[in-house]
Design a protein around this motif. Sequence first.
Motif, PDB file in Angstrom:
ATOM      1  N   ILE A 248       0.639  -1.220   0.037  1.00  9.46           N
ATOM      2  CA  ILE A 248       0.222  -0.035  -0.046  1.00  9.46           C
ATOM      3  C   ILE A 248       1.177   1.165   0.096  1.00  9.46           C
ATOM      4  O   ILE A 248       1.345   1.676   1.026  1.00  9.46           O
ATOM      5  N   PRO A 249       1.096   2.027  -1.141  1.00  6.28           N
ATOM      6  CA  PRO A 249       2.172   3.138  -1.282  1.00  6.28           C
ATOM      7  C   PRO A 249       1.795   4.117  -0.207  1.00  6.28           C
ATOM      8  O   PRO A 249       2.906   4.645   0.396  1.00  6.28           O
ATOM      9  N   GLU A 250       0.440   4.665  -0.085  1.00  2.00           N
ATOM     10  CA  GLU A 250       0.108   5.922   1.046  1.00  2.00           C
ATOM     11  C   GLU A 250       0.659   5.445   2.098  1.00  2.00           C
ATOM     12  O   GLU A 250       0.812   6.505   3.025  1.00  2.00           O
ATOM     13  N   LEU A 251       0.665   4.220   2.646  1.00  2.00           N
ATOM     14  CA  LEU A 251       1.005   3.835   3.968  1.00  2.00           C
ATOM     15  C   LEU A 251       2.555   3.273   4.059  1.00  2.00           C
ATOM     16  O   LEU A 251       2.934   3.037   5.115  1.00  2.00           O
ATOM     17  N   ASP A 252       3.138   3.083   2.959  1.00  2.00           N
ATOM     18  CA  ASP A 252       4.334   2.464   2.785  1.00  2.00           C
ATOM     19  C   ASP A 252       4.269   1.170   3.700  1.00  2.00           C
ATOM     20  O   ASP A 252       5.391   0.850   4.694  1.00  2.00           O
ATOM     21  N   ARG A 253       3.586   0.315   3.200  1.00  2.00           N
ATOM     22  CA  ARG A 253       3.340  -0.947   4.214  1.00  2.00           C
ATOM     23  C   ARG A 253       2.809  -2.079   3.311  1.00  2.00           C
ATOM     24  O   ARG A 253       1.985  -1.986   2.322  1.00  2.00           O
ATOM     25  N   TRP A 254       3.348  -3.258   3.644  1.00  2.00           N
ATOM     26  CA  TRP A 254       3.124  -4.633   3.119  1.00  2.00           C
ATOM     27  C   TRP A 254       1.997  -5.100   3.929  1.00  2.00           C
ATOM     28  O   TRP A 254       2.368  -5.391   5.523  1.00  2.00           O
ATOM     29  N   GLU A 255       1.114  -5.881   3.338  1.00  2.00           N
ATOM     30  CA  GLU A 255       0.032  -6.642   4.048  1.00  2.00           C
ATOM     31  C   GLU A 255       0.100  -8.100   3.531  1.00  2.00           C
ATOM     32  O   GLU A 255       0.190  -8.353   2.376  1.00  2.00           O
ATOM     33  N   GLU A 256      -0.065  -9.310   4.484  1.00  2.00           N
ATOM     34  CA  GLU A 256      -0.131 -10.474   3.845  1.00  2.00           C
ATOM     35  C   GLU A 256      -1.343 -11.012   3.198  1.00  2.00           C
ATOM     36  O   GLU A 256      -2.438 -10.405   3.400  1.00  2.00           O
ATOM     37  N   LEU A 257      -1.222 -11.624   2.194  1.00  2.00           N
ATOM     38  CA  LEU A 257      -2.396 -12.050   1.441  1.00  2.00           C
ATOM     39  C   LEU A 257      -2.652 -13.699   1.751  1.00  2.00           C
ATOM     40  O   LEU A 257      -1.666 -14.356   1.995  1.00  2.00           O
TER      41      LEU A 257
END
Length: 436
Positions: A248-257
């Motif tokens: 998520i670019p605006e949060l600079d964060r990776w989330e697991e799928l």
Amino acid sequence: MAAPVPGLEQILEEPQTYDHVRHKIHGLRLSNARALASSSRSSATEDVGTLIPKLPDSVALHCLARVPRSALPLLRCVCRSWNRALSTNTRDIASVRREIGTAEPWIYLSFSPRGDCIQSQRSSNYFTAFDPGSNQWHSVGWLPGLERLEVLKGYGCVGLGGKLYVLGGTLCIKERDFGGGCHRDLRVRSEVLAYDCIGGRWKQCASMRKARVDFACSVSGGRVFVAGGRGRLDHENAAAMASAEVYIPELDRWEELPDMSITRYKCVGVTLKGKFFVIGGYTIETLHRSSVEIYDPSERRWERRPGMWALDIPPYEVVELQGKLYRSGDQLNHWRGSIDVYDERLKMWKTIRGSNRRLGEDLQCTVRRYVTMAGIDSYLLFFGGHCRVGDRSGDHRPFCLETVDAFQAPVGRWCGLDPFRSSCRELCSSCCVVTA
């Protein structure tokens, strides 16, 4: 005697202000830009902090946004406020360019020197960009964070929001050899770098949750999706992964799928109708190499479609263009002599009539080294590197001769651009389109 460089206020007072600003700035050389900056500073003191004196910043942004993308580095040299707008606060001008339709698609490729060239240059990755609108190449620069003789390969490359993202990959040590193909692998990376195509700066982003190489990646709904790949370089099938994640670019964060149904590496990612397709790849179960995993972000689940790839060899590249999927080769042969399009109704790949061609057929005494493709508007663009042997003064060392061929998919027609000679180098990854 050359005419003096006009001041910025003089350009703005001419009729048809926006067009004149665009053409005047685009035609200036760097030396003239410095003269322009010095001549405009005195008038700028009346209205400190504005982009253009006596104009609202919203109007000034529209003026700057109409300048061709190739001239943006020149604009950054005009004054501090312009440099700030084009280097730091690039989100505003990028959104304006998209809004008024002046954003331009460029194609980015990463190379590293080969053979003898290793001794005279840094041997890490450097990027170049091709502007299809003007048929010109532009130097981007070296990938930061790599030491001399270090090369990044097998990484993912996507374009989103005017930025070029470089994801993961294998860090290698490149050893001097005249064949140019000797590498010693060091480690698999999870690091992510983003290049601001308007600001001209690299930035370190949040790393992926898992280190990956030879994985699938694509962009959908303003997010970067990655899946599969290998986390280690030993025991290829055993090191393959089924995991996936989203950035998520605006949060600079990776989330697991959710995980895919099987492990895959050397798979290819592409987005079609908002869904993330992970095509082919090597798996422990050979039977599933021709299958495709499809992730639907709205339902947050995977669907496996058997037989969509229909080859045991993994794909090299698959490109989406105007709602259709195109391929031209596989991991063993990047160019198979023609272009195929996927027929969703018949659930099969079909060769496009008129697409048969030997890329670089006008070149003599050449051996093709690579082919990579990109899709823009209604065209598929193919970039080919050819190793050519010189015969002057007994010099038989190879050099690289690049060619660009364009195929208009709906019409089925080829058009070739003039090849150009470059230093001896090799392609590090597939090309990537970034619109900014």
